[in-house]
Design a protein around this motif. Structure first.
Motif, PDB file in Angstrom:
ATOM      1  N   SER A  34       2.603 -10.917  -4.973  1.00 29.60           N
ATOM      2  CA  SER A  34       2.396 -11.569  -6.262  1.00 29.60           C
ATOM      3  C   SER A  34       3.371 -12.730  -6.460  1.00 29.60           C
ATOM      4  N   LYS A  35       4.648 -12.536  -6.097  1.00 37.28           N
ATOM      5  CA  LYS A  35       5.646 -13.588  -6.281  1.00 37.28           C
ATOM      6  C   LYS A  35       5.458 -14.742  -5.309  1.00 37.28           C
ATOM      7  N   SER A  36       4.946 -14.451  -4.124  1.00 41.79           N
ATOM      8  CA  SER A  36       4.772 -15.506  -3.122  1.00 41.79           C
ATOM      9  C   SER A  36       3.500 -16.310  -3.333  1.00 41.79           C
ATOM     10  N   GLY A  37       2.733 -15.956  -4.355  1.00 40.92           N
ATOM     11  CA  GLY A  37       1.524 -16.705  -4.658  1.00 40.92           C
ATOM     12  C   GLY A  37       0.349 -16.364  -3.771  1.00 40.92           C
ATOM     13  N   ALA A  38       0.385 -15.178  -3.143  1.00 40.38           N
ATOM     14  CA  ALA A  38      -0.738 -14.776  -2.301  1.00 40.38           C
ATOM     15  C   ALA A  38      -1.989 -14.562  -3.152  1.00 40.38           C
ATOM     16  N   LEU A  39      -3.114 -14.687  -2.519  1.00 41.02           N
ATOM     17  CA  LEU A  39      -4.395 -14.571  -3.219  1.00 41.02           C
ATOM     18  C   LEU A  39      -4.585 -13.162  -3.768  1.00 41.02           C
ATOM     19  N   GLU A  40      -4.925 -13.076  -5.013  1.00 46.13           N
ATOM     20  CA  GLU A  40      -5.184 -11.768  -5.622  1.00 46.13           C
ATOM     21  C   GLU A  40      -6.553 -11.242  -5.189  1.00 46.13           C
ATOM     22  N   ASP A  41      -6.651  -9.913  -5.212  1.00 46.49           N
ATOM     23  CA  ASP A  41      -7.910  -9.270  -4.819  1.00 46.49           C
ATOM     24  C   ASP A  41      -8.875  -9.268  -6.007  1.00 46.49           C
ATOM     25  N   ASP A  42      -9.339 -10.449  -6.360  1.00 49.10           N
ATOM     26  CA  ASP A  42     -10.229 -10.550  -7.516  1.00 49.10           C
ATOM     27  C   ASP A  42     -11.533  -9.789  -7.296  1.00 49.10           C
ATOM     28  N   GLY A  43     -11.971  -9.732  -6.062  1.00 48.81           N
ATOM     29  CA  GLY A  43     -13.238  -9.061  -5.784  1.00 48.81           C
ATOM     30  C   GLY A  43     -13.104  -7.570  -5.618  1.00 48.81           C
ATOM     31  N   ILE A  44     -11.856  -7.024  -5.591  1.00 47.09           N
ATOM     32  CA  ILE A  44     -11.657  -5.590  -5.422  1.00 47.09           C
ATOM     33  C   ILE A  44     -10.774  -5.126  -6.560  1.00 47.09           C
ATOM     34  N   GLY A  45     -11.342  -5.020  -7.713  1.00 54.84           N
ATOM     35  CA  GLY A  45     -10.592  -4.637  -8.894  1.00 54.84           C
ATOM     36  C   GLY A  45     -10.208  -3.174  -8.917  1.00 54.84           C
ATOM     37  N   SER A  46     -10.829  -2.373  -8.070  1.00 51.51           N
ATOM     38  CA  SER A  46     -10.555  -0.935  -8.080  1.00 51.51           C
ATOM     39  C   SER A  46      -9.445  -0.548  -7.101  1.00 51.51           C
ATOM     40  N   TYR A  47      -8.668  -1.543  -6.634  1.00 52.60           N
ATOM     41  CA  TYR A  47      -7.639  -1.241  -5.646  1.00 52.60           C
ATOM     42  C   TYR A  47      -6.637  -0.220  -6.170  1.00 52.60           C
ATOM     43  N   GLU A  48      -6.175  -0.368  -7.410  1.00 55.45           N
ATOM     44  CA  GLU A  48      -5.190   0.560  -7.970  1.00 55.45           C
ATOM     45  C   GLU A  48      -5.735   1.979  -7.998  1.00 55.45           C
ATOM     46  N   LEU A  49      -6.991   2.135  -8.355  1.00 53.39           N
ATOM     47  CA  LEU A  49      -7.592   3.466  -8.382  1.00 53.39           C
ATOM     48  C   LEU A  49      -7.710   4.040  -6.973  1.00 53.39           C
ATOM     49  N   GLN A  50      -8.082   3.206  -6.034  1.00 55.09           N
ATOM     50  CA  GLN A  50      -8.166   3.653  -4.642  1.00 55.09           C
ATOM     51  C   GLN A  50      -6.802   4.073  -4.109  1.00 55.09           C
ATOM     52  N   LYS A  51      -5.783   3.321  -4.478  1.00 58.60           N
ATOM     53  CA  LYS A  51      -4.441   3.632  -3.982  1.00 58.60           C
ATOM     54  C   LYS A  51      -4.024   5.057  -4.363  1.00 58.60           C
ATOM     55  N   TRP A  52      -4.273   5.449  -5.585  1.00 59.39           N
ATOM     56  CA  TRP A  52      -3.878   6.785  -6.012  1.00 59.39           C
ATOM     57  C   TRP A  52      -4.854   7.853  -5.531  1.00 59.39           C
ATOM     58  N   TRP A  53      -6.063   7.453  -5.233  1.00 57.79           N
ATOM     59  CA  TRP A  53      -6.998   8.398  -4.601  1.00 57.79           C
ATOM     60  C   TRP A  53      -6.509   8.763  -3.200  1.00 57.79           C
ATOM     61  N   TRP A  54      -6.012   7.787  -2.493  1.00 59.45           N
ATOM     62  CA  TRP A  54      -5.461   8.063  -1.161  1.00 59.45           C
ATOM     63  C   TRP A  54      -4.245   8.994  -1.260  1.00 59.45           C
ATOM     64  N   PHE A  55      -3.438   8.803  -2.288  1.00 64.23           N
ATOM     65  CA  PHE A  55      -2.291   9.687  -2.472  1.00 64.23           C
ATOM     66  C   PHE A  55      -2.748  11.123  -2.755  1.00 64.23           C
ATOM     67  N   ALA A  56      -3.748  11.288  -3.591  1.00 64.60           N
ATOM     68  CA  ALA A  56      -4.267  12.629  -3.893  1.00 64.60           C
ATOM     69  C   ALA A  56      -4.836  13.282  -2.643  1.00 64.60           C
ATOM     70  N   THR A  57      -5.490  12.505  -1.805  1.00 65.47           N
ATOM     71  CA  THR A  57      -6.028  13.045  -0.552  1.00 65.47           C
ATOM     72  C   THR A  57      -4.911  13.543   0.350  1.00 65.47           C
ATOM     73  N   ALA A  58      -3.833  12.750   0.440  1.00 65.92           N
ATOM     74  CA  ALA A  58      -2.693  13.171   1.252  1.00 65.92           C
ATOM     75  C   ALA A  58      -2.035  14.419   0.671  1.00 65.92           C
ATOM     76  N   MET A  59      -1.999  14.536  -0.641  1.00 64.41           N
ATOM     77  CA  MET A  59      -1.415  15.723  -1.263  1.00 64.41           C
ATOM     78  C   MET A  59      -2.238  16.977  -0.934  1.00 64.41           C
ATOM     79  N   MET A  60      -3.551  16.817  -0.889  1.00 64.71           N
ATOM     80  CA  MET A  60      -4.403  17.959  -0.555  1.00 64.71           C
ATOM     81  C   MET A  60      -4.171  18.428   0.876  1.00 64.71           C
ATOM     82  N   ALA A  61      -3.715  17.549   1.713  1.00 67.65           N
ATOM     83  CA  ALA A  61      -3.466  17.918   3.105  1.00 67.65           C
ATOM     84  C   ALA A  61      -2.035  18.409   3.330  1.00 67.65           C
ATOM     85  N   THR A  62      -1.157  18.239   2.354  1.00 67.71           N
ATOM     86  CA  THR A  62       0.257  18.593   2.566  1.00 67.71           C
ATOM     87  C   THR A  62       0.779  19.470   1.426  1.00 67.71           C
TER      88      THR A  62
END
Length: 443
Positions: free
Chosen positions: A193-221
Motif C-alpha cells: 500500500s505504501k509503495s503505491g502497488a496496484l490494489e486488488d480492485d477486482g478481488i474485493g473478497s481478499y480479506e475474507l479469503q485470508k481469514w478463511w485460509w486461517f480457519a482451514t489451517a486451524m481445523m488441521a492443527t
C-alpha cells in the motif's frame, strides 16, 4: 708621466677626504664609532659621499628619538632605503639606496607563552568512542525496557497455566497464532500500500479469503484438538471438514481471478498471488510449526513446553547481553545488523550451561519426572535452541527489512509484536516434539 698623474689624483682625493671629515664628523658627535662596520664601498666622483655619512647620522626607523626637553620637531628617520619624517610622511622625491653597510641591532622581544594547562582545553574523546558509548547506553536502556514486559508476560503465563491447565494453554496458543498471522500478513499488505502497488480492485473478497485460509489451517492443527475435547466429533469427521474447506478455498480463488475483466488483469493477478503466497507461508511457518505445542503438551506435559521456551528466552537474553558488552563482529549484517558473533557464541555457551540444572528443576519433579538421561536430553535441546532456533529470528528480520518495517507490531511493549517474540519459539516447537517422540518414548 703616468706616475705623476697618479700621484696628483691621489693628492686630490686625500684633500677631498679631509674636507669631508672635518665638515661632517663635527655633526656626528652622538654617533657611536661602531656604527660603521666598514668604510663605504662606494667609489665615484664624491657626489654622494657626504650624503652617505649624513644618513648614518639619522636615527633608524622604530628606534627611540633623542629628546630635547619636550621638543616635538619633525626629525627625519632612516628606514633602510628611504628617509621619512617622524610625522610618518611618505618619502618624497627619489628614493636613494643605502650604500653604507651597518651592523644592525636586533631587538629581542620576550613573549610569555601561557602554560598548556591554562590555554589547552581538555581533550575531547574521539567520535568513535563517543558513538560506541552512546550505542552501549542505548542498548542497556533498551534491555531495561524489555525486562519489565518480559517479567509480566512470564508471570501472566504462569498464572494462566496454573489455574486453567491445558484448556488455558490451548486458548493461549490460539491467540498467539491468530496474532502472528495477522501481523505477518499485514506487514506485506502495508508495504504494498505504501509503495503505491496496484490494489486488488477486482478481488474485493481478499480479506475474507485470508481469514478463511486461517480457519482451514486451524481445523488441521490447533482447532482440531479444541474441537475434539469439547464436542463429540470424530477425527474422521474433522478431516473431512478440513478437506472441504481447503477445496472451497481453491474454487473461490480461481473463480475470482477468472471474473476479472480489466486491461490490468495481469498486474492484478501478480499482486493477488503475492498476497496469497505470503498468507500461506505464514500459515506454514508460524501456525503450522506452533501447532506442535499442542501435540507436545497433550502427550508429554506442559513441562516440556515451558522448558524449551525458557531455553529460548535465556538464549535470546544472553545474546543481547554479550552483544552489548563485547559484541564487535557482525554475524549476518545484511539480514540482522544488530546480531554479533560474540553474542551468538556467548548465548550458546550460556544456554548449554544452564540446560541440565534447569531441566532437573523444571522436569525432574514435574510432569516429566523419572526421565533417564535428563541432562543429556537437556543439552541436546539446548544445542538446537542455540544454533538453529535463532535462524527463525534471522528470517523474521529479513522479512521486516524487505518490507521496511521495524517490528511486526506493538503487541508487547519493548518487544514488538507476537512474531518478534515467538519467531524462535515456533522453530523449536517441532524439534522438541519429534525428539521426544523418538528418544523419550523409547525409554
Amino acid at each position: 708621466m703616468r706616475a705623476a698623474q697618479a700621484s696628483l689624483l691621489l693628492l686630490q682625493f686625500s684633500s677631498h677626504l679631509s674636507e669631508c671629515s672635518s665638515s661632517s664628523f663635527g655633526r656626528l658627535g652622538n654617533v657611536s664609532p661602531h656604527a660603521f662596520k666598514k668604510p663605504s664601498s662606494h667609489r665615484g666622483n664624491g657626489k654622494y659621499d657626504a650624503h652617505d655619512v649624513a644618513l648614518h647620522h639619522l636615527p633608524r626607523g622604530g628606534q627611540q628619538q633623542p629628546s630635547d626637553g619636550g621638543s616635538s620637531s619633525s626629525t627625519p628617520t632612516y628606514h633602510g632605503n628611504y628617509v621619512s619624517s617622524s610625522a610618518g610622511e611618505e618619502p618624497k622625491g627619489t628614493v636613494m639606496p643605502a650604500v653604507v653597510q651597518t651592523t644592525s641591532t636586533t631587538t629581542t622581544t620576550t613573549t610569555t607563552t601561557p602554560s598548556a594547562s591554562a590555554t589547552t582545553p581538555a581533550p575531547t574523546p574521539p567520535a568513535v568512542v563517543l558513538s560506541s558509548a552512546t550505542s552501549t547506553n542505548s542498548k542497556l536502556a533498551n534491555l531495561q525496557e524489555r525486562t519489565g514486559p518480559a517479567v509480566v508476560m512470564l508471570g501472566a503465563t504462569y498464572l494462566l497455566l496454573k489455574y486453567t491447565g491445558s484448556k488455558g494453554f490451548l486458548g493461549l496458543v490460539f491467540l498467539i497464532q491468530l496474532k502472528m498471522y495477522q501481523e505477518s500478513t499485514s506487514v506485506v499488505e502495508d508495504y504494498k500500500s505504501k509503495s503505491g502497488a496496484l490494489e486488488d480492485d477486482g478481488i474485493g473478497s481478499y480479506e475474507l479469503q485470508k481469514w478463511w485460509w486461517f480457519a482451514t489451517a486451524m481445523m488441521a492443527t490447533t482447532g482440531r484438538k479444541m474441537i475434539s475435547d469439547n464436542t463429540s466429533w470424530s477425527m474422521d469427521q474433522m478431516n473431512l471438514i478440513t478437506f472441504g474447506m481447503s477445496s472451497i478455498s481453491l474454487l473461490w480463488a480461481v473463480i475470482q481471478l477468472a471474473m476479472i475483466d480489466s486491461p490490468s488483469a495481469e498486474a492484478i493477478y501478480r499482486s493477488y498471488l503475492g498476497k496469497v503466497a505470503s498468507c500461506h507461508f505464514s500459515l506454514l511457518f508460524l501456525v503450522g510449526q506452533s501447532s506442535f505445542w499442542i501435540k507436545t503438551a497433550s502427550e508429554y506435559g506442559l513441562a516440556w513446553i515451558l522448558f524449551p521456551a525458557l531455553l529460548v528466552i535465556v538464549n535470546d537474553t544472553m545474546a543481547y547481553v554479550f552483544g552489548v558488552l563485547i559484541g564487535k563482529h557482525k554475524l549476518i549484517p545484511r539480514l540482522s545488523p544488530k546480531k554479533t558473533v560474540e553474542g551468538f557464541v556467548g548465548a550458546g555457551l550460556s544456554t548449554m550451561a544452564v540446560a541440565a540444572p534447569l531441566a532437573r528443576k523444571m522436569i525432574g519433579g514435574g510432569d516429566g519426572g523419572g526421565v533417564s538421561n535428563l541432562g543429556r536430553h537437556a543439552v541436546i535441546l539446548a544445542l538446537y535452541v542455540s544454533f538453529v532456533s535463532p535462524f527463525g529470528g534471522f528470517l523474521a528480520s529479513a522479512t521486516k527489512r524487505a518490507h521496511g518495517a521495524k517490528d511486526f507490531g506493538n503487541f508487547i511493549p519493548g518487544h514488538g509484536g507476537a512474531v518478534d517474540r515467538f519467531d524462535c519459539q515456533v522453530v523449536t516447537a517441532p524439534f522438541v516434539y519429534l525428539y521426544l517422540k523418538k528418544f523419550l518414548s523409547s525409554e
